[in-house]
Design an enzyme around this catalytic site. Structure first.
Site, PDB file in Angstrom:
ATOM      1  N   HIS A  95       0.814  -1.219   0.000  1.00  0.00           N
ATOM      2  CA  HIS A  95       0.000   0.000   0.000  1.00  0.00           C
ATOM      3  C   HIS A  95       0.847   1.269   0.000  1.00  0.00           C
ATOM      4  O   HIS A  95       0.382   2.335  -0.411  1.00  0.00           O
ATOM      5  CB  HIS A  95      -0.927  -0.006   1.218  1.00  0.00           C
ATOM      6  N   ASP A 109     -13.727  -3.563 -17.664  1.00  0.00           N
ATOM      7  CA  ASP A 109     -14.103  -4.457 -18.764  1.00  0.00           C
ATOM      8  C   ASP A 109     -12.892  -4.666 -19.664  1.00  0.00           C
ATOM      9  O   ASP A 109     -12.456  -3.763 -20.378  1.00  0.00           O
ATOM     10  CB  ASP A 109     -15.264  -3.849 -19.548  1.00  0.00           C
TER      11      ASP A 109
END
Length: 472
Positions: A206, A439
């Site tokens: 992170h 997508d």
């Protein structure tokens, strides 16, 4: 210990992780998934780099936004996509394009292919990408058939360990003869479920970047993959490349990073193991239910403006979580204070130069923590959701109207108070990241999971899975 994943939009989804206190139904579900623990077979491992010669060897300093994450758990995201074809079809028709577009994407997001360099103390850690040497590890695996794709993407309760097989493990650090520690920053895994679907798993440190940067990276890669490098119209829709230029000019107010580095050096890096006695489940709240709740809170609240979907849903989830956690633990102190940690994106809100704000495309961490505190008597009272909503609204308003840089030296004190409290709760993800827009030419994800909520009391938020009505 409970965790929620709560997509915000036209519908909301909550993912619970239960530890040592599951209901009869959840225990039964957990037992049903115990057999689904056999790991997938690894087909290949590939090291993906930016195209050779496109990125010069580069070092980047860590800012005071990055330093708090140095010794905290990995950031872990899973994206599930329906795919009805065979493994051979995927390897021939899909994988080469995924690799090529990932390489081009890393040209702009090169720290994800780089390493964290940790010199001997007192020199501070920094990020490095070295052309011809550094790369991102991509693992391609095939499900053995014991873990059913439909079970993995389902909302029903499941043993948390079923997700571990599709979540890649970050390679171990390397120590040079000079005592310099070098840690990879990211690893990815594509798991194929023949005739059913694929899963793209991401494990990353992170301290390299926050969720805004990760979403930016994924959308850039997604757009390139979908266009296959041939559709000019799709290529024109590419997001703007990330900005690395202002990192050196972000000033540390009050030596904030110094304290985090001292804790990092004294604690050293350690893994964050989680209990194996957990299950997780996803729940949905309809748009009508949300609107009814917003209407009730707005009518009761002293604030003039209508309450946001984000606030009211988070308030409802937090109240439900705390009520469940204290069930059976007795009345206790009515003045006990519960704390919720939220994050505010500082991009376009902080200036790294006299007139220039940190841009939205900034690569790195750029979030400020805010602690929302409510007494037990209010959080569990007759107007519980209202009390939580008002506290959230007030805290967000205060953070957005204040000079965040001036308040930065006090962030650590607030986080320590939160961490030492009973049932500290935090947020993972955010609706604005639009994780369900990913997508790759296979359609949008049928499920997205944030796996790292297993290591702490988190409520993970994302937008509606079906996309209707959008984010509010």
């Amino acid at each position: 210990m409970y965790f929620f994943t709560c997509p915000v939009g036209s519908r909301q989804h909550n993912t619970f992780l239960y530890k040592n206190k599951a209901t009869h139904f959840l225990k039964a579900q957990s037992h049903n998934t115990m057999a689904h623990l056999q790991p997938p077979n690894v087909i290949e491992t590939t090291h993906i780099s930016p195209p050779k010669g496109t990125v010069p060897s580069t070092t980047l300093p860590l800012t005071f936004f990055d330093a708090p994450w140095l010794n905290l758990p990995l950031s872990e995201f899973l994206f599930f996509f329906s795919y009805q074809n065979s493994t051979d079809c995927f390897l021939k028709d899909i994988l080469p394009n995924l690799k090529q577009s990932l390489s081009i994407t890393l040209k702009h997001f090169f720290p994800y292919a780089g390493k964290l360099i940790i010199p001997p103390r007192p020199d501070p850690p920094y990020l490095r990408y070295k052309d011809g040497e550094d790369s991102l590890l991509l693992i391609v695996a095939e499900s053995t058939g014991t873990a059913d794709f439909n079970d993995l993407k389902a909302d029903s309760a499941k043993d948390i360990r079923v997700l571990h097989g599709v979540m890649p493990k970050l390679p171990p650090p390397h120590v040079s003869p000079e005592g310099i520690l070098m840690r990879p920053t990211r690893v990815m895994q594509v798991t194929i479920f023949p005739g059913a679907g694929i899963c793209i798993g991401n494990s990353a440190t992170h301290f390299v970047a926050d969720g805004v940067t990760f979403s930016h990276f994924m959308k850039y890669w997604m757009t390139l993959t979908k266009s296959k490098g041939q559709d000019p119209a799709a290529t024109l829709l590419l997001p703007s490349p990330p900005d690395h230029s202002c990192r050196n000019m972000i000033k540390d107010p009050g030596e904030v990073a110094k304290g985090h580095l001292e804790r990092f050096w004294s604690q050293n890096y350690s893994s964050h193991a989680t209990s194996e006695n957990m299950v997780r489940a996803t729940f949905t709240m309809s748009r009508k239910q949300i609107e009814n709740l917003k209407h009730w809170v707005t009518e009761q609240s002293d604030y003039q403006s209508p309450v946001s979907t984000f606030v009211v849903y988070l308030a409802f989830t937090w109240v439900s979580l705390i009520k469940t956690l204290i069930e059976g633990s007795g009345e206790g102190d009515k003045d006990e204070v519960f704390h919720l940690m939220i994050n505010v994106d500082c991009r376009n809100r902080l200036k790294y130069a006299e007139t220039e704000p940190i841009p939205q495309t900034y690569f790195g961490n750029c979030i400020a923590p805010g602690i929302v505190s409510v007494k037990k008597r209010d959080l569990l009272g007759q107007k519980d959701v209202l009390a939580a909503s008002n506290a959230l609204t007030a805290r967000i308003s205060d953070m957005l109207s204040s000079d965040l840089l001036k308040t930065a030296p006090s962030w650590g004190q607030g986080v320590r108070k939160w961490a030492m409290s009973r049932f500290p709760t935090s947020i993972a993800g955010a609706p604005k990241l639009r994780m369900y827009d990913m997508d790759f030419g296979l359609g949008k994800p049928c499920k997205m999971d944030i796996a790292h909520i297993e290591t702490g009391g988190s409520i993970a938020l994302a937008e509606s899975r079906d996309g209707s009505n959008g984010e509010k």
